[in-house]
Design an enzyme around this catalytic site. Structure first.
Site, PDB file in Angstrom:
ATOM      1  N   SER A  84      -4.927 -38.398  -5.491  1.00 14.84           N
ATOM      2  CA  SER A  84      -5.412 -37.332  -4.606  1.00 14.84           C
ATOM      3  C   SER A  84      -6.832 -37.508  -4.086  1.00 14.84           C
ATOM      4  O   SER A  84      -7.249 -36.748  -3.208  1.00 14.84           O
ATOM      5  CB  SER A  84      -5.293 -35.984  -5.315  1.00 14.84           C
ATOM      6  OG  SER A  84      -3.937 -35.597  -5.321  1.00 14.84           O
ATOM      7  N   LYS A  87      -7.168 -37.610  -0.451  1.00 16.72           N
ATOM      8  CA  LYS A  87      -7.345 -36.399   0.369  1.00 16.72           C
ATOM      9  C   LYS A  87      -8.749 -36.320   0.959  1.00 16.72           C
ATOM     10  O   LYS A  87      -8.951 -35.704   2.005  1.00 16.72           O
ATOM     11  CB  LYS A  87      -7.044 -35.148  -0.467  1.00 16.72           C
ATOM     12  CG  LYS A  87      -5.586 -35.012  -0.891  1.00 16.72           C
ATOM     13  CD  LYS A  87      -5.385 -33.810  -1.808  1.00 16.72           C
ATOM     14  CE  LYS A  87      -3.921 -33.499  -2.075  1.00 16.72           C
ATOM     15  NZ  LYS A  87      -3.238 -34.465  -2.943  1.00 16.72           N
ATOM     16  N   TYR A 170      -2.814 -25.534  -4.452  1.00 19.94           N
ATOM     17  CA  TYR A 170      -3.043 -26.966  -4.205  1.00 19.94           C
ATOM     18  C   TYR A 170      -1.715 -27.646  -3.887  1.00 19.94           C
ATOM     19  O   TYR A 170      -0.744 -27.486  -4.634  1.00 19.94           O
ATOM     20  CB  TYR A 170      -3.671 -27.566  -5.459  1.00 19.94           C
ATOM     21  CG  TYR A 170      -4.078 -29.008  -5.337  1.00 19.94           C
ATOM     22  CD1 TYR A 170      -5.265 -29.354  -4.702  1.00 19.94           C
ATOM     23  CD2 TYR A 170      -3.292 -30.020  -5.880  1.00 19.94           C
ATOM     24  CE1 TYR A 170      -5.662 -30.680  -4.605  1.00 19.94           C
ATOM     25  CE2 TYR A 170      -3.680 -31.346  -5.791  1.00 19.94           C
ATOM     26  CZ  TYR A 170      -4.867 -31.670  -5.155  1.00 19.94           C
ATOM     27  OH  TYR A 170      -5.252 -32.984  -5.062  1.00 19.94           O
ATOM     28  N   GLU A 292     -14.130 -30.870  -2.957  1.00 21.04           N
ATOM     29  CA  GLU A 292     -14.368 -29.558  -3.570  1.00 21.04           C
ATOM     30  C   GLU A 292     -15.805 -29.535  -4.066  1.00 21.04           C
ATOM     31  O   GLU A 292     -16.320 -30.554  -4.523  1.00 21.04           O
ATOM     32  CB  GLU A 292     -13.370 -29.346  -4.720  1.00 21.04           C
ATOM     33  CG  GLU A 292     -11.944 -29.260  -4.188  1.00 21.04           C
ATOM     34  CD  GLU A 292     -10.860 -29.472  -5.242  1.00 21.04           C
ATOM     35  OE1 GLU A 292     -11.190 -29.438  -6.454  1.00 21.04           O
ATOM     36  OE2 GLU A 292      -9.696 -29.689  -4.859  1.00 21.04           O
ATOM     37  N   LYS A 335     -13.798 -34.828  -6.674  1.00 23.77           N
ATOM     38  CA  LYS A 335     -12.337 -34.830  -6.495  1.00 23.77           C
ATOM     39  C   LYS A 335     -11.708 -35.667  -7.592  1.00 23.77           C
ATOM     40  O   LYS A 335     -12.191 -36.751  -7.910  1.00 23.77           O
ATOM     41  CB  LYS A 335     -11.953 -35.405  -5.121  1.00 23.77           C
ATOM     42  CG  LYS A 335     -10.482 -35.263  -4.776  1.00 23.77           C
ATOM     43  CD  LYS A 335     -10.094 -33.830  -4.469  1.00 23.77           C
ATOM     44  CE  LYS A 335      -8.594 -33.603  -4.433  1.00 23.77           C
ATOM     45  NZ  LYS A 335      -7.985 -33.494  -5.772  1.00 23.77           N
ATOM     46  N   THR A 336     -10.632 -35.136  -8.149  1.00 23.38           N
ATOM     47  CA  THR A 336      -9.817 -35.897  -9.102  1.00 23.38           C
ATOM     48  C   THR A 336      -8.633 -36.492  -8.346  1.00 23.38           C
ATOM     49  O   THR A 336      -8.283 -36.018  -7.261  1.00 23.38           O
ATOM     50  CB  THR A 336      -9.263 -34.973 -10.207  1.00 23.38           C
ATOM     51  OG1 THR A 336      -8.540 -33.905  -9.577  1.00 23.38           O
ATOM     52  CG2 THR A 336     -10.378 -34.395 -11.061  1.00 23.38           C
ATOM     53  N   GLY A 337      -8.007 -37.501  -8.937  1.00 27.75           N
ATOM     54  CA  GLY A 337      -6.817 -38.081  -8.319  1.00 27.75           C
ATOM     55  C   GLY A 337      -5.957 -38.795  -9.344  1.00 27.75           C
ATOM     56  O   GLY A 337      -6.480 -39.475 -10.227  1.00 27.75           O
ATOM     57  N   SER A 338      -4.643 -38.625  -9.227  1.00 29.73           N
ATOM     58  CA  SER A 338      -3.714 -39.295 -10.148  1.00 29.73           C
ATOM     59  C   SER A 338      -2.455 -39.723  -9.416  1.00 29.73           C
ATOM     60  O   SER A 338      -2.024 -39.064  -8.477  1.00 29.73           O
ATOM     61  CB  SER A 338      -3.281 -38.346 -11.275  1.00 29.73           C
ATOM     62  OG  SER A 338      -4.394 -37.843 -11.965  1.00 29.73           O
TER      63      SER A 338
END
EC number: 3.5.2.6
Length: 381
Positions: A84, A87, A170, A292, A335-338
């Site tokens: 993510s 994004k 989300y 964010e 921002k996190t992402g997985s």
């Protein structure tokens, strides 16, 4: 007099960063190793690449394996799936399209996809898609959606749970559609628009939506339940979770977003600012386009708790920031992402010009990522 004003500064507590002793390369390497090594052990992470942006430049650290079977170590050139964090690229590309006058966030979604004739789409704006406030679009585009016809059918049949602009949920299905529609006026396919308008101008030459053959040797394997995995293609994947890149390009991405004034391209510079603008407040968090933000200073536990899936994926009421607030330098921007086999985190504080990138080839809980990042950045202040 000089001594007197220094004492005043100390008493007022404004001296922290201005008078702090700079952290040496050796100290920085120790802080990173002492944070990342136990994290990898606790979370069973095979490999990690970390960049810390400090004093105007990136410092790179690599740990463990990119490919366990082939015994290949992680290097600064290793490609990781961002999940993510993709994004944030979508948000900046959308911001660039706004800066060019091609789209407006206030436009109705149906302006860019007239085939969306369902009544529920009346009153849903591009802003709502970009910021997850359309009324409850789902986290994922369903697996049975495999082409444009089934994608249209999916959105036509979707029914909102809430009035647009009242609740944040989300969703890949939300920002993914925003990204796809935002590039329509350009006449370019999404990947081409991203490459020509964002990646090329920022010299992100190892950032891909589709990893080319020549780069495959650098592409890490992700690991899930002990199995080597990579992300599967899906509709709107490029916009929501499809970017692959290395830690060097990610450090450059952070530096561009942290100091857009250094970006030469005028529409891209404005696009970066629009992505970090504040459109909604959700508790202590502000929603940008992809990014964010929280006001800095912020306590570690506030950032950590907000990143927990129980909070991050929950439907939450929003307060509109009207007009949207331009970027605030005193912000924790993150921002996190997985994906199935990868877990990443990016955070930076524009006011301090410090930032961090953490790329891992397994997905592990967001709070552990945020805690580690906060700990490292805290040591630099």
């Amino acid at each position: 007099m000089m001594r007197k004003s220094l004492c005043c500064a100390l008493l007022l507590g404004i001296s922290c960063s201005a008078l702090a002793t700079p952290v040496s390369e050796k100290q920085l390497a120790e802080v990173v190793a002492n944070t990342i090594t136990p994290l990898m052990k606790a979370q069973s992470v095979p490999g990690m690449a970390v960049a810390v942006i400090y004093q105007g430049k990136p410092h790179y650290y690599t740990f463990g394996k990119a490919d366990i079977a082939a015994n290949k170590p992680v290097t600064p050139q290793t490609l990781f799936e961002l999940g993510s964090i993709s994004k944030t690229f979508t948000g900046v590309l959308g911001g660039d399209a706004i800066a060019r006058g091609e789209i407006s966030l206030d436009d109705a979604v149906t302006r860019y996809w007239p085939q969306l004739t369902g009544k529920q789409w009346q009153g849903i704006r591009m802003l709502d898609l970009a910021t997850y406030t359309a009324g409850g679009l789902p986290l994922q585009v369903p697996d049975e959606v495999t082409d444009n016809a089934s994608l249209l059918r999916f959105y036509q049949n979707w029914q909102p749970q809430w009035k647009p602009g009242t609740t944040r949920l989300y969703a890949n299905a939300s920002i993914g559609l925003f990204g796809a529609l935002a590039v329509k006026p350009s006449g370019m396919p999404y990947e081409q628009a991203m490459t020509t308008r964002v990646l090329k101008p920022l010299k992100l030459d190892h950032t891909w939506i589709n990893v080319p053959k020549a780069e495959e040797a650098h592409y890490a394997w992700g690991y899930r339940d002990g199995k080597a995995v990579r992300v599967s293609p899906g509709m709107l994947d490029a916009q929501a979770y499809g970017v692959k890149t290395n830690v060097q390009d990610m450090a450059n991405w952070v530096m561009a977003n942290m100091a857009p004034e250094n970006v030469a391209d005028a529409s891209l510079k404005q696009g970066i600012a629009l992505a970090q603008s504040r459109y909604w407040r959700i508790g202590s968090m502000y929603q940008g386009l992809g990014w964010e933000m929280l006001n800095w200073p912020v306590e570690a536990n506030t950032v950590v708790e907000g990143s927990d899936s129980k909070v991050a994926l929950a439907p939450l009421p929003v307060a509109e920031v009207n007009p949207p607030a331009p970027p605030v330098k005193a912000s924790w921007v993150h921002k996190t992402g997985s994906t199935g086999g990868f877990g990443s985190y990016v955070a930076f504080i524009p006011e301090k010009q410090i930032g961090i990138v953490m790329l891992a080839n397994t997905s592990y809980p967001n709070p552990a990522r945020v805690e580690a990042a906060y700990h490292i950045l805290e040591a630099l202040q």
